[in-house]
Design a protein around this motif. Structure first.
Motif, PDB file in Angstrom:
ATOM      1  N   GLN A   1       0.871  -1.113   0.053  1.00 41.39           N
ATOM      2  CA  GLN A   1      -0.164   0.027  -0.019  1.00 41.39           C
ATOM      3  C   GLN A   1       0.937   1.087   0.000  1.00 41.39           C
ATOM      4  OE1 GLN A   1      -1.515  -1.044   4.052  1.00 41.39           O
ATOM      5  NE2 GLN A   1      -1.529   0.843   4.390  1.00 41.39           N
TER       6      GLN A   1
ATOM      7  N   GLN B   1       1.688  11.143   2.838  1.00 39.82           N
ATOM      8  CA  GLN B   1       2.038  11.840   4.208  1.00 39.82           C
ATOM      9  C   GLN B   1       1.932  13.483   3.777  1.00 39.82           C
ATOM     10  OE1 GLN B   1       5.893  10.510   5.341  1.00 39.82           O
ATOM     11  NE2 GLN B   1       4.957   8.559   6.435  1.00 39.82           N
TER      12      GLN B   1
ATOM     13  N   ARG C   1       4.301   0.954   1.745  1.00 40.44           N
ATOM     14  CA  ARG C   1       4.067   0.026   3.041  1.00 40.44           C
ATOM     15  C   ARG C   1       4.226  -1.327   2.520  1.00 40.44           C
ATOM     16  NH1 ARG C   1       2.441   1.008   8.374  1.00 40.44           N
ATOM     17  NH2 ARG C   1       2.338   3.319   7.881  1.00 40.44           N
TER      18      ARG C   1
ATOM     19  N   ASP D   1       3.129  16.646  -0.597  1.00 44.35           N
ATOM     20  CA  ASP D   1       2.937  15.181  -0.410  1.00 44.35           C
ATOM     21  C   ASP D   1       3.863  14.343  -0.484  1.00 44.35           C
ATOM     22  OD1 ASP D   1       0.235  16.106   0.515  1.00 44.35           O
ATOM     23  OD2 ASP D   1      -0.926  15.496  -1.338  1.00 44.35           O
TER      24      ASP D   1
ATOM     25  N   ASP E   1       1.370   5.344   1.654  1.00 53.67           N
ATOM     26  CA  ASP E   1       0.869   6.055   2.452  1.00 53.67           C
ATOM     27  C   ASP E   1       1.237   7.356   1.790  1.00 53.67           C
ATOM     28  OD1 ASP E   1       0.204   4.177   4.356  1.00 53.67           O
ATOM     29  OD2 ASP E   1       2.000   4.352   5.515  1.00 53.67           O
TER      30      ASP E   1
ATOM     31  N   PRO F   1       6.073   0.454   6.876  1.00 57.08           N
ATOM     32  CA  PRO F   1       6.950   1.496   6.052  1.00 57.08           C
ATOM     33  C   PRO F   1       7.978   0.950   5.498  1.00 57.08           C
ATOM     34  CG  PRO F   1       5.887   2.641   8.002  1.00 57.08           C
ATOM     35  CD  PRO F   1       5.732   1.099   8.277  1.00 57.08           C
TER      36      PRO F   1
ATOM     37  N   LEU G   1      -3.183   5.288  -4.908  1.00 56.69           N
ATOM     38  CA  LEU G   1      -2.378   6.422  -4.868  1.00 56.69           C
ATOM     39  C   LEU G   1      -2.451   7.475  -5.705  1.00 56.69           C
ATOM     40  CD1 LEU G   1       0.415   7.578  -3.800  1.00 56.69           C
ATOM     41  CD2 LEU G   1       1.330   5.979  -5.247  1.00 56.69           C
TER      42      LEU G   1
ATOM     43  N   VAL H   1       5.118  10.244  -0.738  1.00 56.80           N
ATOM     44  CA  VAL H   1       4.405   8.834  -0.838  1.00 56.80           C
ATOM     45  C   VAL H   1       5.504   7.826  -0.223  1.00 56.80           C
ATOM     46  CG1 VAL H   1       3.898   7.157  -2.488  1.00 56.80           C
ATOM     47  CG2 VAL H   1       3.322   9.651  -3.180  1.00 56.80           C
TER      48      VAL H   1
END
Length: 162
Positions: free
Chosen positions: A7, A11, A37, A32, A9, A42, A153, A34
């Motif tokens: 996946q 942030q 994970r 942002d 994330d 992570p 994403l 990326v």
């Protein structure tokens, strides 16, 4: 052969201290990050742990997520399928330096896409050519699950890239 789950994330990060933003000294610029994970962990943590366990110096803490806005031609679906404009030879940055610059301390991986799998293998740190990352991975992902994760994403950050 184990199948990993991926996946991504996102942030949200502002590059300037909040107090400066509140004072109106600097414009608010959202960048942002990326962070992949793998199996719930992570990638930044996985590589830090690998480097520390391998006794590499310096080790850990230098990696951060990718900032798509730093490359206006970057498309996440192309990037994470090994067709990136940011690739170095046959390898694609999967992490970069915590400063966010793509050429600063990247973690590269060869991304191979088949009908059923996506494989991240042959990782390397081009800033330290003598390091052996042969035991880091390979990571094997179900193609359908991987494509779904990349598609998820691409939706929220696609408007931030222009």
């Amino acid at each position: 052969m184990a199948i990993n789950k991926i996946q991504f994330d996102i942030q949200v990060q502002f590059p300037h201290p909040r107090r400066w933003l509140l004072a109106g000294i600097l414009p608010i610029v959202r960048r942002d990050r990326v962070v992949p994970r793998i199996d719930g962990v992570p990638l930044t943590d996985l590589i830090d742990r690998f480097e520390l366990d391998a006794g590499m110096q310096p080790a850990g803490g230098a990696y951060g997520g990718l900032i798509p806005a730093y490359s206006q031609s970057l498309r996440m679906d192309d990037h994470f399928h090994g067709r990136s404009t940011m690739a170095t030879g046959s390898k694609t940055p999967v992490l970069v330096c915590e400063c966010g610059e793509w050429g600063c301390w990247p973690l590269l991986a060869e991304i191979t896409v088949t009908d059923d799998l996506v494989i991240w293998d042959c990782s390397e740190q081009p800033g330290r050519r003598t390091r052996d990352y042969g035991a880091f991975g390979p990571f094997r992902f179900d193609r359908n699950q991987y494509d779904d994760a990349v598609r998820d994403l691409s939706r929220p950050i696609s408007s931030d890239i222009a």
